[in-house]
Enzyme design. Structure first.
Site, PDB file in Angstrom:
ATOM      1  N   HIS A  12       0.880  -1.173   0.000  1.00 19.91           N
ATOM      2  CA  HIS A  12       0.000   0.000   0.000  1.00 19.91           C
ATOM      3  C   HIS A  12       0.911   1.214   0.000  1.00 19.91           C
ATOM      4  O   HIS A  12       1.810   1.325   0.840  1.00 19.91           O
ATOM      5  CB  HIS A  12      -0.889   0.035   1.242  1.00 19.91           C
ATOM      6  CG  HIS A  12      -1.546   1.373   1.450  1.00 19.91           C
ATOM      7  ND1 HIS A  12      -2.572   1.814   0.648  1.00 19.91           N
ATOM      8  CD2 HIS A  12      -1.283   2.374   2.320  1.00 19.91           C
ATOM      9  CE1 HIS A  12      -2.922   3.039   1.035  1.00 19.91           C
ATOM     10  NE2 HIS A  12      -2.152   3.394   2.054  1.00 19.91           N
ATOM     11  N   CYS A  82      -4.024   2.069  -5.088  1.00 15.60           N
ATOM     12  CA  CYS A  82      -3.256   3.095  -4.378  1.00 15.60           C
ATOM     13  C   CYS A  82      -1.919   3.376  -5.069  1.00 15.60           C
ATOM     14  O   CYS A  82      -1.442   4.512  -5.078  1.00 15.60           O
ATOM     15  CB  CYS A  82      -3.022   2.680  -2.930  1.00 15.60           C
ATOM     16  SG  CYS A  82      -2.136   1.108  -2.748  1.00 15.60           S
TER      17      CYS A  82
END
Length: 142
Positions: A12, A82
């Site tokens: 992430h 992301c």
């Protein structure tokens, strides 16, 4: 479970600029204080350099992204996530991309028999790290 390749993590990523952290998930673009999501402090930080882009111009840019390419319903774990967002924003701010070992990972996983077998499940996953605030142009501009 064996994918046939070493898998160090599913990354992430977010971008810290002008004292805030910005990231993208199934809830759209969000912001928080650096390290402020429930994911906690990052495992690693990559310095992508400095930007000449003012905070005002950056926030306008983020607003337009949030209304176009990076709406919440556009989120997709493998194709539009992301990392796609961090890469796009990094290039806007500095002209530099985020490391390819991060952006190449989804394609590498899907190229394995394991990735293909799990694809229907993986395609349905929505990720929104808790602890951020949905970004809007007027956040904190009272």
């Amino acid at each position: 479970l064996h994918t046939g390749k070493q898998l160090d993590g599913i990354w992430h990523t977010s971008i810290i600029v002008h004292k805030d952290e910005f990231f993208y998930g199934s809830g759209g673009i969000s912001s928080c204080a650096p390290g402020g999501t429930l994911l906690g402090p990052p495992d690693s930080v990559v310095d992508l350099g400095n930007t000449e882009v003012t905070e005002e111009i950056f926030l306008e840019y983020l607003s337009s992204l949030g209304e176009s390419m990076f709406r919440g319903e556009s989120y997709h774990l493998f194709e539009h996530n992301c990392n796609t967002f961090s890469n796009e924003v990094a290039q806007f701010l500095t002209g530099r991309k985020i490391p390819s070992y991060i952006t190449d990972l989804p394609a590498e996983i899907l190229a394995t028999p394991f990735g293909q077998a799990l694809r229907p499940l993986l395609d349905s996953i929505q990720i929104q790290p808790p602890g951020g605030n949905t970004f809007s142009r007027h956040n904190g501009q009272s």
